[in-house]
Design an enzyme around this catalytic site. Structure first.
Site, PDB file in Angstrom:
ATOM      1  CG  HIS A 114      -7.393   0.876   3.596  1.00  0.00           C
ATOM      2  ND1 HIS A 114      -7.634   1.377   5.042  1.00  0.00           N
ATOM      3  CD2 HIS A 114      -6.330   0.751   3.630  1.00  0.00           C
ATOM      4  CE1 HIS A 114      -6.437   0.941   5.532  1.00  0.00           C
ATOM      5  NE2 HIS A 114      -5.612   0.802   4.692  1.00  0.00           N
ATOM      6  NE  ARG A 118      -1.927  -0.411   2.114  1.00  0.00           N
ATOM      7  CZ  ARG A 118      -1.618   0.837   1.373  1.00  0.00           C
ATOM      8  NH1 ARG A 118      -1.583   0.768   0.048  1.00  0.00           N
ATOM      9  NH2 ARG A 118      -1.235   1.942   2.229  1.00  0.00           N
ATOM     10  NE  ARG A 164       0.776  -4.263   4.910  1.00  0.00           N
ATOM     11  CZ  ARG A 164       0.190  -3.027   4.882  1.00  0.00           C
ATOM     12  NH1 ARG A 164       0.879  -1.860   5.374  1.00  0.00           N
ATOM     13  NH2 ARG A 164      -1.136  -2.990   4.787  1.00  0.00           N
ATOM     14  CD  GLU A 204       2.692   0.025   9.562  1.00  0.00           C
ATOM     15  OE1 GLU A 204       2.128   1.049   8.946  1.00  0.00           O
ATOM     16  OE2 GLU A 204       2.822  -1.091   9.623  1.00  0.00           O
ATOM     17  CG  ASN A 254      -0.627   5.981   4.796  1.00  0.00           C
ATOM     18  OD1 ASN A 254       0.043   6.834   4.425  1.00  0.00           O
ATOM     19  ND2 ASN A 254      -0.704   4.738   4.113  1.00  0.00           N
ATOM     20  CG  ASP A 255      -0.886   2.756  10.327  1.00  0.00           C
ATOM     21  OD1 ASP A 255      -1.915   3.175  10.834  1.00  0.00           O
ATOM     22  OD2 ASP A 255      -0.952   1.825   9.524  1.00  0.00           O
ATOM     23  NE  ARG A 270      -4.486   4.839   7.917  1.00  0.00           N
ATOM     24  CZ  ARG A 270      -3.824   3.808   7.312  1.00  0.00           C
ATOM     25  NH1 ARG A 270      -3.028   3.172   7.895  1.00  0.00           N
ATOM     26  NH2 ARG A 270      -3.883   3.686   5.958  1.00  0.00           N
ATOM     27  CB  CYS A 303       5.533   1.705   1.425  1.00  0.00           C
ATOM     28  SG  CYS A 303       5.132   0.926   3.173  1.00  0.00           S
TER      29      CYS A 303
HETATM   30  C1  PEP Z   1       1.160   3.148   6.218  1.00  0.00           C
HETATM   31  O1  PEP Z   1       0.815   2.820   7.280  1.00  0.00           O
HETATM   32  O2  PEP Z   1       1.800   3.926   5.683  1.00  0.00           O
HETATM   33  C2  PEP Z   1       1.045   2.069   5.104  1.00  0.00           C
HETATM   34  C3  PEP Z   1       1.603   1.778   4.042  1.00  0.00           C
HETATM   35  O3  PEP Z   1       0.218   0.826   5.619  1.00  0.00           O
HETATM   36  P1  PEP Z   1      -1.447   0.900   5.377  1.00  0.00           P
HETATM   37  O4  PEP Z   1      -1.800   2.343   4.756  1.00  0.00           O
HETATM   38  O5  PEP Z   1      -1.525  -0.454   4.549  1.00  0.00           O
HETATM   39  O6  PEP Z   1      -1.774   0.604   6.933  1.00  0.00           O
HETATM   40 MG    MG Z   2       0.002   0.948   8.015  1.00  0.00          MG
END
Ligand code: PEP
Ligand code: MG
Length: 577
Positions: A192, A299, A335, A436, A459-460, A470, A507
């Site tokens: 993050h 978020r 979210r 995700e 991302n997930d 990740r 997203c």
């Molecule tokens: C993702 O997983 O792509 C996402 C947008 O959520 P985060 O990055 O907050 O886990």
């Molecule tokens: Mg995510």
């Protein structure tokens, strides 16, 4: 001699400046034995240092309070709380008495004891708090020797920060001080902190092992945040070249700026929705700096992290209202909380022994459903915020339909509570689900029947599909948005939305990367939610694309299994005129 070192580029842009190497704060006091008659004076000296350290923090807080993100204030408040904590001051005084020693030594012993306590904690978030202990000890030690210099009044302006790791608060503080770039020894592109750096537009490299040994303090550096390398002590030729690259970047930026406020329509007249991602209402200002658009992903867990607890309904509402108002009628996709894995708080709930795989543990909606009474204030507040402007609810990390049914039932309960109290809200507030988890992508058809929209969290989705953590830079080489399995899951999700007649957005970070914009358009994606600083670049690609020219190439990509072939074909799409 110039040296070239490679890490992982996580936030693009060229930075040129002097290195500021952040040393790990060392406890380096020496022990002096004092006669009993001097102990009282020593205790007084320690208490004076505590008062001075506390005054310094209050002064900093006053200085930055007006125009600074709330995070920094929270960061300073945590240190103030520690300064006032008996574990710090009474423990140190007890050490002075017991060991008949100087305050520095007594404080060091106490600091080490507290660090050990934090180190042994099972909760990964709490373990990171030992850094705060070290910072506070160092501050008091400086005050003891009458050194008022603190990192906060140290100027980082124009510097390139070199650190072992940075907390989100560090990153924000540095942006406030107008740093040129940063380099960390640890972390991956989806941590993050890396996401925050991209959001803030600071060129950054992570996972550059031994950076603090390889780079000298004050040495001139060129940082390429896109390609992930630094050139230490560059020669005049390299400096000249990268200064011109930096100038070109700013010319390109000016061109892109002219797209601000322009519609996002392909050359064959397909309207595409392009929104931004935020972590807090203040980030809306950053989005609006680039384009006047809505938010496709808010978020909300940052609110929990900043308060270090589950917020009450009023705090949620106040925050969401602020966001809705700043958006002036543009949509806000809120979210629900996604705590767990690398985003944690120290709540009072006993979660049992530490999970071995927190990313696969009680995270996001799983956690909310396990504490429905704590989740309800957030749902009520989101509904109430919808009375002030267009709001959508987005549920993270759905895995099965039973979870979705439970959330939908809770949303109904929340609506009934508000109806009974005659509190207004948008009765047809759209509810969407994040896709995700691979299982959710495979079952996207079923989710699409019960939801108003889907949002793909790449991302997930990539983390879980390819089984790579990740935030672990050691397996970062496996991170591949173009893996055929990932592409199939994305395509299935888009198709599920199309068949159900509901919008599908993306997203995750993949949506912000212009290499993939045409691939995604060709797959049928009509809604992108991206990092603020990618808004205009993604728009630039969209408005220079013709959907009908992309279809054939994309079909071939979806049929291919060879990664070289997929990459070449994606590049061909990028190169299309
Ligand atoms: C993702 O997983 O792509 C996402 C947008 O959520 P985060 O990055 O907050 O886990
Ligand atoms: Mg995510």
């Amino acid at each position: 001699m110039s040296i070239y070192i490679k890490g992982i580029g996580v936030s693009k842009g060229i930075a040129i400046g002097e290195a500021f190497v952040l040393a790990r704060e060392q406890l380096d006091a020496t022990q002096t034995t004092l006669p009993q008659s001097e102990l009282k004076t020593e205790i007084k000296r320690f208490q004076t240092a505590l008062t001075l350290a506390s005054k310094q923090l209050h002064d900093i807080k006053k200085k930055i309070a007006k125009n600074t993100a709330d995070d920094i204030v929270v960061f300073i408040d945590t240190h103030l709380l520690m300064l006032e904590d008996p574990a710090f001051n009474e423990g140190t005084i007890a050490n002075i008495k017991e060991h008949a020693c100087n305050a520095e030594w007594a404080l060091q012993m106490q600091g080490e004891r507290l660090v050990q306590v934090f180190d042994e904690m099972e909760d990964p978030y709490l373990r990171t708090r030992k850094d705060d202990v070290l910072h506070v000890v160092k501050r008091i030690q400086k005050a003891l020797v009458g050194n008022e210099e603190t990192s906060e009044n140290q100027s980082y302006k124009g510097k390139i920060i070199i650190a072992d790791d940075l907390t989100p608060a560090d990153t924000i503080m540095m942006q406030h001080q107008k740093v040129a770039g940063f380099i960390t020894e640890y972390g991956g592109p989806l941590s993050h902190t890396a996401i925050l750096a991209r959001n803030l537009g600071i060129p950054a490299i992570v996972g550059l092992r031994h950076a603090r040994q390889l780079i000298r303090h004050d040495e001139t550096l060129i940082v390429d945040g896109l390609n992930g390398f630094t050139i230490n002590s560059p020669d005049s030729k390299s400096l000249k070249y990268y200064r011109s690259v930096k100038r070109d970047e700013s010319v390109k930026r000016n061109l892109l700026n002219s797209l601000s406020g322009q519609p996002t329509i392909t050359l064959d007249k397909k309207q595409i929705t392009l929104h931004g991602n935020i972590d807090r209402p203040a980030d809306i200002k950053t989005i609006q700096k680039y384009d006047d658009t809505g938010v496709g992903l808010y978020r909300t867990e940052m609110l929990f992290i900043e308060l270090n607890q589950w917020p009450d309904q009023d705090t949620h509402l106040k925050t969401y209202k602020r966001a809705v108002k700043k958006l002036n009628g543009k949509p806000l996709t809120i979210r629900t909380m996604d705590l767990g894995a690398d985003k944690e708080i120290q709540d009072t709930i006993d979660h049992g022994p530490m999970a071995h795989n927190p990313a696969m543990g009680l995270r996001a909606i799983r956690r909310c459903l396990s504490e429905p009474q704590d989740f309800m204030p957030q749902l009520l507040a989101i509904l109430r915020a919808s009375a002030y402007g267009p709001v959508r609810i987005l549920i993270p990390m759905l895995t099965n339909l039973e979870e979705l049914d439970q959330v939908l039932a809770l949303i109904e309960d929340a609506k009934n509570i508000l109806k009974k109290k005659k509190i207004t809200f948008d009765k047809s507030i759209p509810v969407g689900g994040m896709i995700e988890v691979p299982a959710a992508a495979l079952a996207a058809d079923a989710f699409a029947k019960k939801l108003d929209f889907l949002s793909i969290g790449t991302n997930d989705l990539i983390q879980y599909t390819l089984a790579i953590d990740r935030i672990d830079d050691e397996v970062n080489y496996l991170f591949d948005p173009l893996h055929p399995a990932v592409l199939k899951l994305i395509h299935m999700t888009i198709e599920a939305g199309r068949k159900a007649g509901i919008p599908v957005s993306m997203c995750g970070e993949m949506a912000s990367d212009t290499q993939y914009t045409r691939l995604l358009l060709g797959m049928g994606l009509e809604y992108f939610s991206v990092q603020a600083n990618a808004l205009l670049e993604v728009k630039h690609i969209i408005i220079h694309s013709t959907l009908s020219n992309l279809q054939e190439g994309v079909e071939r990509i979806l049929l291919a299994s060879d990664s070289g072939e997929i990459k070449n074909r994606v590049q061909q799409l990028v190169n299309l005129l």
